[in-house]
Design a protein around this motif. Structure first.
Motif, PDB file in Angstrom:
ATOM      1  N   LEU A 328     -33.566 -15.092  11.940  1.00 59.13           N
ATOM      2  CA  LEU A 328     -33.989 -16.070  10.937  1.00 59.13           C
ATOM      3  C   LEU A 328     -35.403 -16.547  11.245  1.00 59.13           C
ATOM      4  CD1 LEU A 328     -30.728 -18.224  10.722  1.00 59.13           C
ATOM      5  CD2 LEU A 328     -31.482 -16.440   9.137  1.00 59.13           C
ATOM      6  N   PRO A 329     -36.274 -16.623  10.243  1.00 58.03           N
ATOM      7  CA  PRO A 329     -37.634 -17.113  10.494  1.00 58.03           C
ATOM      8  C   PRO A 329     -37.645 -18.613  10.760  1.00 58.03           C
ATOM      9  CG  PRO A 329     -37.305 -16.720   8.147  1.00 58.03           C
ATOM     10  CD  PRO A 329     -36.077 -16.204   8.846  1.00 58.03           C
ATOM     11  N   GLY A 330     -38.621 -19.052  11.514  1.00 56.34           N
ATOM     12  CA  GLY A 330     -38.748 -20.466  11.819  1.00 56.34           C
ATOM     13  C   GLY A 330     -38.124 -20.821  13.152  1.00 56.34           C
ATOM     14  N   CYS A 331     -38.557 -21.950  13.710  1.00 53.42           N
ATOM     15  CA  CYS A 331     -38.074 -22.370  15.029  1.00 53.42           C
ATOM     16  C   CYS A 331     -36.856 -23.291  14.959  1.00 53.42           C
ATOM     17  CB  CYS A 331     -39.190 -23.090  15.785  1.00 53.42           C
ATOM     18  SG  CYS A 331     -40.517 -21.987  16.338  1.00 53.42           S
ATOM     19  N   GLY A 332     -36.596 -23.864  13.786  1.00 53.50           N
ATOM     20  CA  GLY A 332     -35.476 -24.789  13.659  1.00 53.50           C
ATOM     21  C   GLY A 332     -34.152 -24.202  14.090  1.00 53.50           C
ATOM     22  N   PRO A 333     -33.719 -23.058  13.531  1.00 51.87           N
ATOM     23  CA  PRO A 333     -32.439 -22.468  13.948  1.00 51.87           C
ATOM     24  C   PRO A 333     -32.399 -22.106  15.428  1.00 51.87           C
ATOM     25  CG  PRO A 333     -33.189 -21.500  11.885  1.00 51.87           C
ATOM     26  CD  PRO A 333     -34.320 -22.323  12.409  1.00 51.87           C
ATOM     27  N   GLN A 334     -33.548 -21.734  15.982  1.00 51.77           N
ATOM     28  CA  GLN A 334     -33.591 -21.331  17.399  1.00 51.77           C
ATOM     29  C   GLN A 334     -33.430 -22.550  18.314  1.00 51.77           C
ATOM     30  OE1 GLN A 334     -33.364 -18.362  16.683  1.00 51.77           O
ATOM     31  NE2 GLN A 334     -34.492 -18.399  14.742  1.00 51.77           N
ATOM     32  N   ILE A 335     -33.956 -23.688  17.894  1.00 52.31           N
ATOM     33  CA  ILE A 335     -33.750 -24.919  18.653  1.00 52.31           C
ATOM     34  C   ILE A 335     -32.272 -25.289  18.647  1.00 52.31           C
ATOM     35  CG2 ILE A 335     -34.249 -27.402  18.689  1.00 52.31           C
ATOM     36  CD1 ILE A 335     -37.061 -26.750  17.721  1.00 52.31           C
ATOM     37  N   MET A 336     -31.596 -25.026  17.521  1.00 55.26           N
ATOM     38  CA  MET A 336     -30.157 -25.282  17.443  1.00 55.26           C
ATOM     39  C   MET A 336     -29.408 -24.419  18.473  1.00 55.26           C
ATOM     40  SD  MET A 336     -29.466 -27.493  14.917  1.00 55.26           S
ATOM     41  CE  MET A 336     -27.887 -27.120  14.179  1.00 55.26           C
ATOM     42  N   VAL A 337     -29.787 -23.148  18.581  1.00 54.91           N
ATOM     43  CA  VAL A 337     -29.130 -22.258  19.547  1.00 54.91           C
ATOM     44  C   VAL A 337     -29.359 -22.754  20.974  1.00 54.91           C
ATOM     45  CG1 VAL A 337     -29.130 -19.923  20.519  1.00 54.91           C
ATOM     46  CG2 VAL A 337     -29.214 -20.235  18.049  1.00 54.91           C
ATOM     47  N   THR A 338     -30.598 -23.154  21.270  1.00 57.40           N
ATOM     48  CA  THR A 338     -30.884 -23.685  22.605  1.00 57.40           C
ATOM     49  C   THR A 338     -30.097 -24.958  22.868  1.00 57.40           C
ATOM     50  OG1 THR A 338     -33.113 -22.739  22.512  1.00 57.40           O
ATOM     51  CG2 THR A 338     -32.733 -24.445  24.149  1.00 57.40           C
ATOM     52  N   GLY A 339     -29.936 -25.777  21.826  1.00 57.30           N
ATOM     53  CA  GLY A 339     -29.101 -26.975  21.964  1.00 57.30           C
ATOM     54  C   GLY A 339     -27.667 -26.629  22.304  1.00 57.30           C
ATOM     55  N   LEU A 340     -27.134 -25.578  21.692  1.00 60.10           N
ATOM     56  CA  LEU A 340     -25.776 -25.121  22.017  1.00 60.10           C
ATOM     57  C   LEU A 340     -25.692 -24.681  23.480  1.00 60.10           C
ATOM     58  CD1 LEU A 340     -24.793 -23.032  18.855  1.00 60.10           C
ATOM     59  CD2 LEU A 340     -23.820 -25.220  19.581  1.00 60.10           C
ATOM     60  N   TYR A 341     -26.732 -23.984  23.947  1.00 58.72           N
ATOM     61  CA  TYR A 341     -26.722 -23.548  25.338  1.00 58.72           C
ATOM     62  C   TYR A 341     -26.751 -24.741  26.293  1.00 58.72           C
ATOM     63  CZ  TYR A 341     -28.319 -22.019  29.850  1.00 58.72           C
ATOM     64  OH  TYR A 341     -28.435 -21.848  31.197  1.00 58.72           O
ATOM     65  N   LEU A 342     -27.585 -25.722  25.997  1.00 57.89           N
ATOM     66  CA  LEU A 342     -27.710 -26.884  26.873  1.00 57.89           C
ATOM     67  C   LEU A 342     -26.407 -27.677  26.933  1.00 57.89           C
ATOM     68  CD1 LEU A 342     -31.281 -28.133  25.899  1.00 57.89           C
ATOM     69  CD2 LEU A 342     -30.611 -26.863  27.934  1.00 57.89           C
ATOM     70  N   GLN A 343     -25.622 -27.605  25.853  1.00 56.82           N
ATOM     71  CA  GLN A 343     -24.336 -28.303  25.837  1.00 56.82           C
ATOM     72  C   GLN A 343     -23.221 -27.463  26.453  1.00 56.82           C
ATOM     73  OE1 GLN A 343     -24.095 -31.378  24.993  1.00 56.82           O
ATOM     74  NE2 GLN A 343     -26.047 -31.722  23.969  1.00 56.82           N
ATOM     75  N   GLY A 344     -23.544 -26.259  26.925  1.00 54.71           N
ATOM     76  CA  GLY A 344     -22.552 -25.420  27.559  1.00 54.71           C
ATOM     77  C   GLY A 344     -21.684 -24.627  26.605  1.00 54.71           C
TER      78      GLY A 344
END
Length: 400
Positions: A328-344
């Motif tokens: 997906l283009p843009g950084c928004g969805p990728q920040i969401m994925v990183t947020g999922l990783y940080l939450q385990g």
């Protein structure tokens, strides 16, 4: 009552239209509605404070160093050095891509559309870049960033070299004329945009140093309220207010009413007063970090720890999921994925696959200026993302 002049009417129209005709305003409005629900007030306040104090201050300080150096850097010698040996541009593109944010990747895309570098460099930069999600990972898990980013550089450079040696490259059909992505063209801002821009600059000029100092204290596990002799929760309250101001300024700075405005940074080139670019990019990262954290906390509150366990049970399937989100283009969805990783919720292998697969905001100028190259480069970066992600999963994580 005297009639208002045409200039005053025009200015009033821009204020009203710009404030309410853009899709970014959806985010602060939804956050306000959520805050008005008593059971979510503490959640919203704590997320805003965490986003500003643990992410925004770090992002702003890093971008100030990066854009400040870029503003005074003469690229002519570097351009000549790369042209001497074709493989050098691939190495340089890989290093530019791994820089936090999307600025380095957009520079390479612009150079490609001007015919100054080859397609292998485009593949290298889009493969190695993690976009603005890198800020979140570095600030929250620097030890994991030290794994993900070096692997991204190596995979990006290798992918670029393989592309130049063996894979077909598209014919360059540049659509650069009149594009807002061109570094030589700057759209004429409207009065409302100028007002928001000046307010953003003033906000960050005032807060970047004290916010960075407080963020450093918090990162070192100090109680900032006690050290500064402030009442309890004073820093947290300040962070939540500042975080919401960031979100609001980002929403008001939208240039169009398109939904793409939600997922990308403002697309203007590095301006003469580069602190404006620092403010805009920091506000974008802050907004999506807030969205990622709030969404996760609300989902967790409704579904309990069961949803987190369900995601963790995906195992190797999470690598494929994260890779597809990276398309997906843009950084928004990728920040969401990183947020999922940080939450385990997902493993590091999935985070690695997403970091390699995603092209950040650099995909927007690529699509606008060279759509065939953008599509092909995206496909070329997907295969190494799956290889790296599944390789890390099977070799490292499954053996633990």
């Amino acid at each position: 009552m005297p009639m208002m002049s045409a200039a005053v009417l025009t200015k009033h129209y821009y204020f009203v239209h710009s404030a309410f005709a853009n899709k970014r305003m959806i985010l602060p409005l939804l956050l306000c509605v959520l805050w008005l629900i008593p059971e979510y007030q503490n959640l919203v306040t704590s997320v805003l404070a965490e986003a500003f104090l643990q992410v925004s201050a770090f992002v702003a300080f890093t971008l100030a160093l990066y854009y400040g150096l870029s503003h005074h850097f003469d690229s002519s010698r570097l351009q000549g050095w790369m042209q001497q040996k074709p493989y050098r541009e691939v190495f340089f593109a890989g290093l530019m891509g791994v820089l936090p944010g999307c600025g380095g990747a957009i520079v390479i895309i612009t150079q490609y559309t001007q015919g100054k570098i080859g397609f292998g460099a485009v593949v290298a930069v889009l493969t190695s870049t993690m976009g603005d999600a890198a800020f979140l990972l570095i600030s929250q898990r620097p030890e994991d960033a030290a794994i993900v980013l070096p692997i991204s550089i190596v995979v990006g450079i290798v992918s670029g070299l393989i592309t130049n040696a063996f894979l077909p490259a598209p014919a360059l059909e540049c659509k650069q004329t009149g594009s807002a992505w061109s570094p030589n063209t700057t759209p004429e801002p409207n009065p409302f945009e100028l007002w928001v821009s000046r307010l953003s600059v003033a906000f960050w000029c005032l807060l970047i140093l004290p916010a960075s100092a407080v963020a450093l204290l918090i990162a070192m596990q100090y109680d900032a309220n006690t050290l500064l002799r402030l009442p309890e929760q004073s820093i947290e309250l300040f962070g939540s207010v500042a975080g919401f101001i960031c979100l609001l300024l980002w929403a008001l700075s939208a240039k169009t009413d398109r939904y793409s405005e939600l997922t990308k940074e403002n697309d203007n080139p590095l301006p003469k007063h580069w602190i404006r670019k620092v403010a805009q990019d920091t506000q974008f990262v802050t907004s999506w970090v807030v969205v990622a954290f709030v969404v996760f906390e609300v989902v967790l509150r409704y579904f309990g720890d069961g949803i987190l366990q369900s995601l963790q049970e995906w195992g190797s399937a999470s690598v494929f999921f994260a890779t597809m989100i990276g398309l997906l283009p843009g950084c928004g969805p990728q920040i969401m994925v990183t947020g999922l990783y940080l939450q385990g919720a997902i493993p590091l292998s999935a985070q690695l696959a997403n970091a390699i697969s995603n092209d950040g905001d650099a995909l927007f100028p690529a699509i606008a200026l060279a759509p065939k190259a953008a599509l092909l480069a995206t496909l070329y970066s997907t295969a190494p993302a799956l290889v790296a992600g599944y390789g890390y999963y099977w070799l490292i994580e499954s053996s633990v």
